[in-house]
Design an enzyme around this catalytic site. Structure first.
Site, mmCIF file in Angstrom:
data_model
loop_
_atom_site.group_PDB
_atom_site.id
_atom_site.type_symbol
_atom_site.label_atom_id
_atom_site.label_comp_id
_atom_site.label_asym_id
_atom_site.label_seq_id
_atom_site.Cartn_x
_atom_site.Cartn_y
_atom_site.Cartn_z
ATOM 1 N N CYS A 382 19.625 113.180 13.145
ATOM 2 C CA CYS A 382 20.337 113.388 12.296
ATOM 3 C C CYS A 382 19.395 113.852 11.224
ATOM 4 O O CYS A 382 19.465 115.324 11.311
ATOM 5 C CB CYS A 382 21.115 112.242 11.902
ATOM 6 S SG CYS A 382 22.405 111.609 11.423
ATOM 7 N N HIS A 508 24.947 111.200 16.235
ATOM 8 C CA HIS A 508 24.456 110.284 17.064
ATOM 9 C C HIS A 508 24.786 110.239 18.696
ATOM 10 O O HIS A 508 25.321 108.813 18.458
ATOM 11 C CB HIS A 508 24.120 108.751 16.382
ATOM 12 C CG HIS A 508 23.472 108.583 14.908
ATOM 13 N ND1 HIS A 508 22.232 108.675 14.227
ATOM 14 C CD2 HIS A 508 24.268 109.339 13.547
ATOM 15 C CE1 HIS A 508 22.204 108.987 13.588
ATOM 16 N NE2 HIS A 508 23.134 108.956 12.384
ATOM 17 N N GLU A 510 22.543 108.651 20.611
ATOM 18 C CA GLU A 510 21.641 107.175 21.148
ATOM 19 C C GLU A 510 22.912 106.600 21.397
ATOM 20 O O GLU A 510 23.077 105.514 22.039
ATOM 21 C CB GLU A 510 20.933 106.952 20.649
ATOM 22 C CG GLU A 510 21.217 106.811 19.139
ATOM 23 C CD GLU A 510 21.178 107.130 18.191
ATOM 24 O OE1 GLU A 510 21.567 108.111 18.233
ATOM 25 O OE2 GLU A 510 20.832 107.337 16.619
#
Ligand code: GLN
Length: 531
Positions: A382, A508, A510
């Site tokens: 990001c 994202h 993650e």
């Protein structure tokens, strides 16, 4: 209708209600049940999206674009099942709904009150997922500690639900602390007794008490807690401090927590737990064959919760590669041209974190330049990706005053610019580009090699984007866009093909890494750092 487990906490905060809920849910899931977890948070914010990470830790984003408490991340990572808007409810959301109804005139002249109107809305939201037919069991974690003024309506709703739900579909678990007094060399049960008494004073009797403890409780203490707190002998569960959070399901299984829950719910024929894959993960985690150190460059490094999904993703990826991944947290404000080499040269890979605002930006750019010029594996997420784009503009494209309009509104070369649809938005809360979007990957790129697919879906949380006006210049000079949103054409992934491993993603990843399914971007990044 599903069956319901409510998890409350007592004595102190940070006892790990989220991990308890996720671990129990995992055990129940492993017995073939369809389980989800929801969290009810007592604060008045509508969601944590507007809160500073120092205040609240990471804001976790679901597929359907809810900005939620970070515990939802634990739920998804443990269970491998997506959560949604419905899985995180705050006092703010409850009041907003009730006040909107009042303004519409729905209450027909009545005085609107905490009881019954607020508690009715809480109950409605607590039962909502249970009516979907998707789940056998819904776990509800109540944020805060029993006795807090702000969580009282939630506790009252749980009390009322006892009368609404069939007896065999309703269960309350209370998590407490049994502290060890070093001077007396003794574990103390009194705080637990008081905390249960407090809960009982609101009319709620827990069925199961889970005791966090540094030392084994021993049978006598379990009996004492059971008798003082009015629960069955077998329903006092020891939750010994674990080496990692992934041990917790196994500890709880040893205490037969899953079996006790199933007995209370009247499930007779559930097969024994299948935790083979979970154990494999733990094995690889605990006995790594290699070791690397990755620098995480960000501005919220003091607080582990601020990047929790990122740390977790490295744990998953490390275990998959049988490699211990040391994540060295480095403050971006402390990096500059003069010290960059001494700060970063020992690292096997460099990760630049997401974020907002100006603070620490220069250090991120210097870091990325160092990684790019020295062929050190680089992964930016990001804001980390946006900074890679700006670094390239400054140092390779020689674009004067290249920046993001987030940092400098009237910069000469806005290589990162606010998304068109964002320009008219006035409210800050819940208005970013949020949740899952498709991304098309071009063949013969690193991204395509990593994912092994041409269409992927990833979650977003941002207002700014790669400014496509500059794309040709980037492509001509060695930074390519390897992933594009097929509908809006937004650039989602950039990479430098001539580099060993250099990739930045606008989304994202993650948020989608789980214990049993590590995210390929993290996994391949770790692999690149290893070679
Ligand atoms: N601040 C940037 C944006 O809004 C990046 C956001 C992030 O890193 N999550 O686009």
């Amino acid at each position: 209708m599903a069956k319901f487990i409510f998890v409350t906490g007592g004595v102190t905060s940070s006892l790990g209600k989220g991990i308890l809920a996720a671990s129990l849910a995992k055990l129940l899931q492993a017995r073939g049940l369809r389980v989800t977890i929801q969290k009810f948070d007592p604060y008045i914010n509508i969601d944590p999206g507007t809160m500073n990470p120092y205040e609240h830790g990471e804001c976790y984003v679901t597929e359907d674009g809810a900005e939620t408490d970070l515990d939802l991340g634990h739920y998804e990572r443990f269970l491998g099942v997506y959560t949604s808007q419905a899985n995180n409810v705050t006092t703010g959301k409850i009041y907003q709904e009730v006040i909107n109804r009042e303004r519409r005139g729905d209450y027909l002249g009545k005085t609107v009150q905490v009881i019954p109107h607020i508690t009715d809305e809480i109950k409605r939201r607590m039962l909502l997922l249970g009516t979907s037919g998707q789940y056998d069991i819904i776990l509800t974690e109540i944020g805060g500690t029993v006795g807090d003024i702000e969580s009282l309506p939630f506790i009252e709703a749980i009390r009322q639900l006892k009368w609404k739900l069939p007896k065999e579909d309703y269960l309350v678990i209370h998590l407490t602390l049994v502290p060890y007094l070093a001077s007396a060399k003794e574990l103390k049960t009194k705080p637990t007794q008081h905390s249960v008494k407090e809960l009982q004073s609101y009319g709620v009797n827990p069925h199961i008490i889970v005791c966090r403890t540094e030392h084994p409780l021993g049978n006598d203490r379990k009996i004492k807690i059971a008798e003082f707190c009015n629960v069955d002998y077998d329903s006092v569960i020891e939750a010994l401090d674990a080496e990692t959070i992934y041990d917790v399901p196994l500890y709880l299984k040893k205490e037969k927590l899953d079996q006790i829950v199933l007995n209370k719910f009247g499930y007779n024929d559930t097969p024994d737990t299948d935790l083979v894959q979970w154990n494999n993960f733990l094995q690889r985690l605990k006995f790594p064959k290699k070791e690397i150190t990755i620098g995480l460059i960000g501005k919220y490094i003091e607080l582990k919760d601020a990047y929790i999904s990122i740390y977790e993703s490295f744990i998953h990826a490390g275990a998959q590669n049988e490699c211990k991944v040391n994540v060295e947290r480095i403050h971006s404000e402390e990096i500059n041209k003069n010290n960059v080499k001494s700060k970063l040269s020992h690292l096997d890979g460099i990760f630049v974190a997401p974020g907002f605002g100006q603070r620490g930006i220069d250090g991120k750019i210097v870091t990325i330049q160092y990684a790019r010029e020295n062929n050190i594996p680089f992964f930016g997420v990001c804001l980390g990706m946006q900074m890679a784009v700006i670094e390239f503009a400054k140092n390779i494209l020689q674009l004067e005053d290249a920046n993001s309009t987030e940092m400098k509104q009237n910069c000469k070369n806005p290589v990162i610019d606010m998304m068109q649809e964002q320009k008219t938005i006035v409210n800050m809360g819940g208005t970013m580009r949020l949740g899952a979007y498709n991304c098309h990957l071009y063949e013969n790129t690193l991204a395509h090699k990593i994912y092994g697919e041409t269409t992927i879906t990833e979650r977003h949380r941002h207002r700014y984007e790669f400014n496509s006006k500059y794309l040709q210049q980037y492509t001509d000079n060695g930074m390519i866009a390897s992933g594009i949103n097929p509908d809006s054409n937004l650039v989602e992934i950039v990479e430098i093909p001539s580099h060993k491993f250099f990739i930045g993603v606008q989304f994202h990843p993650e948020l989608k890494s789980t214990i049993l399914k590590p995210h390929p971007l993290f996994s391949e990044f770790v692999k690149a750092c290893l070679s």
